[in-house]
Design a protein around this motif. Structure first.
Motif, PDB file in Angstrom:
ATOM      1  N   THR A  77       0.753  -1.162   0.121  1.00  0.00           N
ATOM      2  CA  THR A  77       0.075  -0.143  -0.049  1.00  0.00           C
ATOM      3  C   THR A  77       0.997   1.279   0.067  1.00  0.00           C
ATOM      4  O   THR A  77       0.559   2.050  -0.814  1.00  0.00           O
ATOM      5  CB  THR A  77      -1.013  -0.085   1.321  1.00  0.00           C
ATOM      6  N   ILE A  78       2.003   1.255   0.710  1.00  0.00           N
ATOM      7  CA  ILE A  78       2.802   2.585   0.702  1.00  0.00           C
ATOM      8  C   ILE A  78       3.727   2.510  -0.415  1.00  0.00           C
ATOM      9  O   ILE A  78       4.513   3.436  -0.480  1.00  0.00           O
ATOM     10  CB  ILE A  78       3.599   2.535   2.150  1.00  0.00           C
ATOM     11  N   GLY A  79       3.717   1.349  -1.382  1.00  0.00           N
ATOM     12  CA  GLY A  79       4.393   1.666  -2.644  1.00  0.00           C
ATOM     13  C   GLY A  79       5.522   0.875  -2.664  1.00  0.00           C
ATOM     14  O   GLY A  79       6.537   1.154  -3.691  1.00  0.00           O
ATOM     15  N   ALA A 125       9.477   1.416  14.691  1.00  0.00           N
ATOM     16  CA  ALA A 125       8.922   1.494  13.320  1.00  0.00           C
ATOM     17  C   ALA A 125       7.714   2.354  13.571  1.00  0.00           C
ATOM     18  O   ALA A 125       7.455   3.108  12.661  1.00  0.00           O
ATOM     19  CB  ALA A 125       8.423   0.302  12.761  1.00  0.00           C
ATOM     20  N   ALA A 126       6.647   2.420  14.590  1.00  0.00           N
ATOM     21  CA  ALA A 126       5.593   2.953  14.905  1.00  0.00           C
ATOM     22  C   ALA A 126       5.887   4.523  14.926  1.00  0.00           C
ATOM     23  O   ALA A 126       5.403   5.387  14.553  1.00  0.00           O
ATOM     24  CB  ALA A 126       4.694   2.615  15.886  1.00  0.00           C
ATOM     25  N   GLU A 127       7.302   4.609  15.766  1.00  0.00           N
ATOM     26  CA  GLU A 127       7.464   6.069  15.861  1.00  0.00           C
ATOM     27  C   GLU A 127       8.142   6.489  14.505  1.00  0.00           C
ATOM     28  O   GLU A 127       7.866   7.728  14.137  1.00  0.00           O
ATOM     29  CB  GLU A 127       8.858   6.150  16.873  1.00  0.00           C
ATOM     30  N   LEU A 128       8.783   5.986  13.804  1.00  0.00           N
ATOM     31  CA  LEU A 128       9.252   6.262  12.500  1.00  0.00           C
ATOM     32  C   LEU A 128       8.096   6.921  11.600  1.00  0.00           C
ATOM     33  O   LEU A 128       8.114   7.692  10.715  1.00  0.00           O
ATOM     34  CB  LEU A 128      10.281   5.221  11.653  1.00  0.00           C
ATOM     35  N   ALA A 129       6.999   5.825  11.599  1.00  0.00           N
ATOM     36  CA  ALA A 129       5.944   6.258  10.732  1.00  0.00           C
ATOM     37  C   ALA A 129       5.232   7.457  11.369  1.00  0.00           C
ATOM     38  O   ALA A 129       4.662   8.218  10.388  1.00  0.00           O
ATOM     39  CB  ALA A 129       4.797   4.802  10.763  1.00  0.00           C
ATOM     40  N   GLY A 130       5.055   7.477  12.660  1.00  0.00           N
ATOM     41  CA  GLY A 130       4.517   8.954  13.035  1.00  0.00           C
ATOM     42  C   GLY A 130       5.204  10.094  12.572  1.00  0.00           C
ATOM     43  O   GLY A 130       4.501  11.144  12.077  1.00  0.00           O
ATOM     44  N   GLU A 131       6.615   9.910  12.497  1.00  0.00           N
ATOM     45  CA  GLU A 131       7.445  10.916  12.089  1.00  0.00           C
ATOM     46  C   GLU A 131       7.203  11.543  10.647  1.00  0.00           C
ATOM     47  O   GLU A 131       7.290  12.414  10.273  1.00  0.00           O
ATOM     48  CB  GLU A 131       8.843  10.839  12.466  1.00  0.00           C
ATOM     49  N   THR A 137       0.105   3.363   8.886  1.00  0.00           N
ATOM     50  CA  THR A 137       1.006   2.216   9.303  1.00  0.00           C
ATOM     51  C   THR A 137       1.370   2.591  10.980  1.00  0.00           C
ATOM     52  O   THR A 137       1.449   1.394  11.611  1.00  0.00           O
ATOM     53  CB  THR A 137       2.412   2.521   8.886  1.00  0.00           C
ATOM     54  N   GLU A 138       1.391   3.896  11.502  1.00  0.00           N
ATOM     55  CA  GLU A 138       1.445   3.901  12.757  1.00  0.00           C
ATOM     56  C   GLU A 138       0.285   3.327  13.738  1.00  0.00           C
ATOM     57  O   GLU A 138       0.707   2.440  14.797  1.00  0.00           O
ATOM     58  CB  GLU A 138       1.444   5.362  13.355  1.00  0.00           C
ATOM     59  N   ASP A 139      -0.800   3.430  13.195  1.00  0.00           N
ATOM     60  CA  ASP A 139      -2.032   2.704  13.889  1.00  0.00           C
ATOM     61  C   ASP A 139      -1.743   1.341  14.040  1.00  0.00           C
ATOM     62  O   ASP A 139      -2.221   0.648  14.874  1.00  0.00           O
ATOM     63  CB  ASP A 139      -3.176   3.168  13.053  1.00  0.00           C
ATOM     64  N   MET A 140      -1.642   0.689  12.948  1.00  0.00           N
ATOM     65  CA  MET A 140      -1.526  -0.766  12.509  1.00  0.00           C
ATOM     66  C   MET A 140      -0.461  -1.192  13.409  1.00  0.00           C
ATOM     67  O   MET A 140      -0.688  -2.264  14.354  1.00  0.00           O
ATOM     68  CB  MET A 140      -1.006  -1.179  11.136  1.00  0.00           C
ATOM     69  N   LEU A 141       0.686  -0.659  13.498  1.00  0.00           N
ATOM     70  CA  LEU A 141       1.657  -1.176  14.556  1.00  0.00           C
ATOM     71  C   LEU A 141       1.467  -0.946  15.922  1.00  0.00           C
ATOM     72  O   LEU A 141       1.492  -2.139  16.595  1.00  0.00           O
ATOM     73  CB  LEU A 141       3.098  -0.574  14.083  1.00  0.00           C
ATOM     74  N   THR A 142       0.804   0.022  16.296  1.00  0.00           N
ATOM     75  CA  THR A 142       0.388   0.265  17.795  1.00  0.00           C
ATOM     76  C   THR A 142      -0.564  -0.804  18.125  1.00  0.00           C
ATOM     77  O   THR A 142      -0.476  -1.212  19.015  1.00  0.00           O
ATOM     78  CB  THR A 142      -0.196   1.678  17.911  1.00  0.00           C
TER      79      THR A 142
END
Length: 160
Positions: A77-79, A125-131, A137-142
């Motif tokens: 989804t993110i390419g 990875a969730a932190e990186l996605a948030g940044e 992606t952040e929500d999925m990982l959380t």
């Protein structure tokens, strides 16, 4: 002021997303190796609590499988392309293959350790996605982390 290069249809920064995609493929690899380890514990555990652990390991590997699919689809989804060969998984994981483990205590210890490693890498990875502004992606990982933390707690209580 230089504008960020947007990577794709999601309008997210290309550099940040490339880094995130690498971490997501590492996590995908971790999931696959840990999944196979848990399948082995499910098949091979021995002891008085066989029936309980056999069932709990099956519940866990079923959840891991679901997360694997969702994670791989998110990478697309993110390419990007998710890794999809065991040789790639083995070269991108922090998990070790666990073989010839059948005692209840050791299998549970391995599960607790493996869950801890998955949780830690997904938090990063969730932190990186948030940044990167990739809130999906952040929500999925959380969500994955919250579920795995609860499972880790339950396996930890088995040891008490």
């Amino acid at each position: 002021m230089k504008r960020a290069t947007l990577s794709n249809h999601l309008n997210l920064d290309e550099k940040q997303m490339k880094k995130l995609h690498g971490q997501l493929n590492d996590i995908l690899s971790d999931y696959h190796v840990f999944y196979q380890n848990v399948r082995g514990f499910h098949w091979n555990v021995k002891g008085n609590d066989f029936f309980v652990l056999h069932e709990k390991f099956e519940e866990l590997y079923t959840r891991l499988y679901q997360n694997i699919d969702e994670l791989a689809e998110r990478i697309v989804t993110i390419g990007y392309q998710p890794l999809h060969s065991y040789s790639d998984y083995l070269s991108h994981t922090i998990h070790k293959e666990v073989t010839d483990v059948s005692s209840e205590e050791e299998t549970v210890d391995q599960v607790i350790n493996g869950l801890g490693m998955l949780i830690s890498s997904q938090r990063k990875a969730a932190e990186l996605a948030g940044e990167a502004g990739d809130i999906s992606t952040e929500d999925m990982l959380t969500t994955f982390v919250a579920d795995l933390e609860k499972r880790m707690w339950m396996f930890t209580m088995y040891k008490k």
